[in-house]
Design a protein around this motif. Structure first.
Motif, short mmCIF file in Angstrom:
data_model
loop_
_atom_site.label_atom_id
_atom_site.label_comp_id
_atom_site.label_asym_id
_atom_site.label_seq_id
_atom_site.Cartn_x
_atom_site.Cartn_y
_atom_site.Cartn_z
N ALA A 96 31.69 35.99 53.08
CA ALA A 96 30.98 35.08 52.18
C ALA A 96 30.89 35.68 50.77
CB ALA A 96 29.58 34.79 52.72
N ASN A 97 30.68 36.99 50.67
CA ASN A 97 30.64 37.66 49.36
C ASN A 97 31.96 37.49 48.62
OD1 ASN A 97 28.04 38.64 49.81
ND2 ASN A 97 28.74 40.62 50.55
N THR A 98 33.06 37.72 49.34
CA THR A 98 34.40 37.61 48.72
C THR A 98 34.68 36.17 48.31
OG1 THR A 98 35.19 39.49 50.03
CG2 THR A 98 36.85 38.01 49.12
N GLU A 99 34.32 35.24 49.17
CA GLU A 99 34.53 33.82 48.87
C GLU A 99 33.77 33.42 47.60
OE1 GLU A 99 33.56 29.59 51.01
OE2 GLU A 99 33.98 31.30 52.31
N LYS A 100 32.52 33.86 47.49
CA LYS A 100 31.72 33.54 46.30
C LYS A 100 32.34 34.15 45.04
CE LYS A 100 27.17 33.95 44.18
NZ LYS A 100 25.77 34.37 44.30
N LEU A 101 32.80 35.40 45.16
CA LEU A 101 33.41 36.07 44.01
C LEU A 101 34.64 35.31 43.53
CD1 LEU A 101 33.57 38.64 42.18
CD2 LEU A 101 35.11 39.59 43.91
N LEU A 102 35.52 34.94 44.44
CA LEU A 102 36.74 34.23 44.05
C LEU A 102 36.42 32.87 43.45
CD1 LEU A 102 39.15 35.11 47.00
CD2 LEU A 102 39.12 36.08 44.69
N LYS A 103 35.41 32.21 43.98
CA LYS A 103 35.00 30.90 43.45
C LYS A 103 34.50 31.04 42.01
CE LYS A 103 32.38 26.82 44.78
NZ LYS A 103 31.42 26.22 45.70
N GLU A 104 33.71 32.08 41.76
CA GLU A 104 33.16 32.27 40.41
C GLU A 104 34.22 32.68 39.40
OE1 GLU A 104 29.42 34.12 40.04
OE2 GLU A 104 28.56 32.74 41.50
N LEU A 105 35.35 33.21 39.89
CA LEU A 105 36.42 33.63 38.99
C LEU A 105 37.49 32.56 38.79
CD1 LEU A 105 36.98 37.37 39.94
CD2 LEU A 105 36.17 36.47 37.76
N GLN A 106 37.34 31.42 39.46
CA GLN A 106 38.32 30.34 39.30
C GLN A 106 38.42 29.94 37.84
OE1 GLN A 106 37.21 27.16 41.95
NE2 GLN A 106 38.33 28.01 43.68
N GLY A 107 39.66 29.88 37.35
CA GLY A 107 39.90 29.47 35.97
C GLY A 107 39.73 30.57 34.94
N LYS A 108 39.32 31.75 35.37
CA LYS A 108 39.13 32.86 34.42
C LYS A 108 40.40 33.72 34.39
CE LYS A 108 34.10 33.10 34.95
NZ LYS A 108 33.79 32.20 33.86
N THR A 109 40.85 34.04 33.19
CA THR A 109 42.07 34.84 33.06
C THR A 109 41.77 36.34 33.09
OG1 THR A 109 41.88 34.62 30.65
CG2 THR A 109 43.37 33.10 31.79
N ASN A 110 40.61 36.75 32.62
CA ASN A 110 40.23 38.17 32.67
C ASN A 110 39.69 38.48 34.06
OD1 ASN A 110 39.25 40.74 32.42
ND2 ASN A 110 37.68 40.24 30.89
N ARG A 111 40.46 39.25 34.81
CA ARG A 111 40.05 39.59 36.18
C ARG A 111 39.82 41.10 36.32
NH1 ARG A 111 40.75 34.78 39.01
NH2 ARG A 111 40.58 35.73 41.07
N GLN A 112 39.63 41.76 35.18
CA GLN A 112 39.38 43.22 35.19
C GLN A 112 38.08 43.53 35.93
OE1 GLN A 112 42.66 44.12 34.19
NE2 GLN A 112 41.38 45.92 33.82
N ALA A 113 38.10 44.60 36.70
CA ALA A 113 36.94 44.99 37.48
C ALA A 113 37.00 46.48 37.78
CB ALA A 113 36.91 44.21 38.80
N ARG A 114 35.89 47.01 38.25
CA ARG A 114 35.87 48.41 38.68
C ARG A 114 34.90 48.56 39.84
NH1 ARG A 114 33.62 47.16 34.71
NH2 ARG A 114 35.59 47.32 33.59
N PHE A 115 35.25 49.47 40.72
CA PHE A 115 34.34 49.91 41.77
C PHE A 115 33.66 51.18 41.30
CE2 PHE A 115 36.61 47.67 45.39
CZ PHE A 115 35.48 47.09 45.93
N THR A 116 32.36 51.26 41.48
CA THR A 116 31.61 52.47 41.17
C THR A 116 30.81 52.89 42.40
OG1 THR A 116 31.36 51.80 38.86
CG2 THR A 116 29.86 53.51 39.65
N THR A 117 30.90 54.16 42.74
CA THR A 117 30.09 54.74 43.81
C THR A 117 29.22 55.83 43.21
OG1 THR A 117 31.60 54.30 45.63
CG2 THR A 117 30.12 56.15 45.91
N VAL A 118 27.94 55.80 43.55
CA VAL A 118 27.03 56.89 43.21
C VAL A 118 26.55 57.51 44.51
CG1 VAL A 118 24.83 57.52 42.16
CG2 VAL A 118 26.29 55.82 41.05
#
Length: 195
Positions: A96-118
């Motif tokens: 569900a998290n992944t599905e929501k993320l992809l839905k919110e990025l629909q139509g957006k050309t900037n798909r830059q992201a980063r993973f951060t672990t502390v």
């Protein structure tokens, strides 16, 4: 030496066990009899990692480290960030998290992201923080069967595969968690803790 890793996530435990040197025995929450879901109520990755590590030290007496990881997407102003595990609400649901993320990025050309672990380490009366990051981008659709969480939609910079298409060994060469763990291990090597 014995160290508790404060997580109930078997995938994280498997990743960490791959990179620990033989003189460190990794104990899980199950090993010490902690079946509690430790609250993650802080508003930062650092805060959540500290909450978990200090909970184990205070309640069980074991030196402990804990991590908190967030996926930060530029086009979503850094979301889901500290809320990555519960992005689609509670209880946690990776699909569900992944599905929501992809839905919110629909139509957006900037798909830059980063993973951060502390990672927070609580040992005696000492507390330390370690950080690892990896840059990449969010793919249009999930790819790969390995990994967990957002791995099927995260393609690390310089790669043509998502984290979920890489082997565990390949992922551990470059991942945010592996980089934070490398800092933790360097620290442990310098301090020569014994228990």
């Amino acid at each position: 030496m014995e160290l508790v890793f404060a997580t109930h996530n078997p995938n994280k435990i498997r990743e960490i066990q791959q990179v620990l040197p033989p003189h460190i025995t990794l104990l899980t929450l199950e090993d010490i009899g902690c079946r509690t879901e430790i609250p993650e109520t802080a508003d930062s990755l650092e805060g959540n990692a500290l909450l978990k590590a200090s909970f184990v030290l205070e309640n069980y007496g074991y030196p402990c480290f804990a991590d908190d990881t967030g996926l930060e997407v530029d086009a979503l102003d850094g979301a889901p960030g500290v809320f990555s595990a519960r992005y689609a609400g509670t209880p946690k649901n990776e699909a569900a998290n992944t599905e929501k993320l992809l839905k919110e990025l629909q139509g957006k050309t900037n798909r830059q992201a980063r993973f951060t672990t502390v990672i927070a380490l609580c040992y005696g009366d000492e507390t330390y923080l370690f950080r690892g990051e990896v840059e990449g981008e969010i793919t249009e659709a999930p790819k790969g069967e390995k990994g967990f969480g957002y791995d099927p939609v995260f393609r690390p910079a310089g790669f043509d595969k998502t984290f979920a298409e890489l082997t565990l060994e390949e992922k551990n060469q470059i991942s945010h968690r592996a980089r934070a763990v490398a800092e933790l291990l360097e620290h442990l090597g310098k301090k020569q803790y014994k228990n």
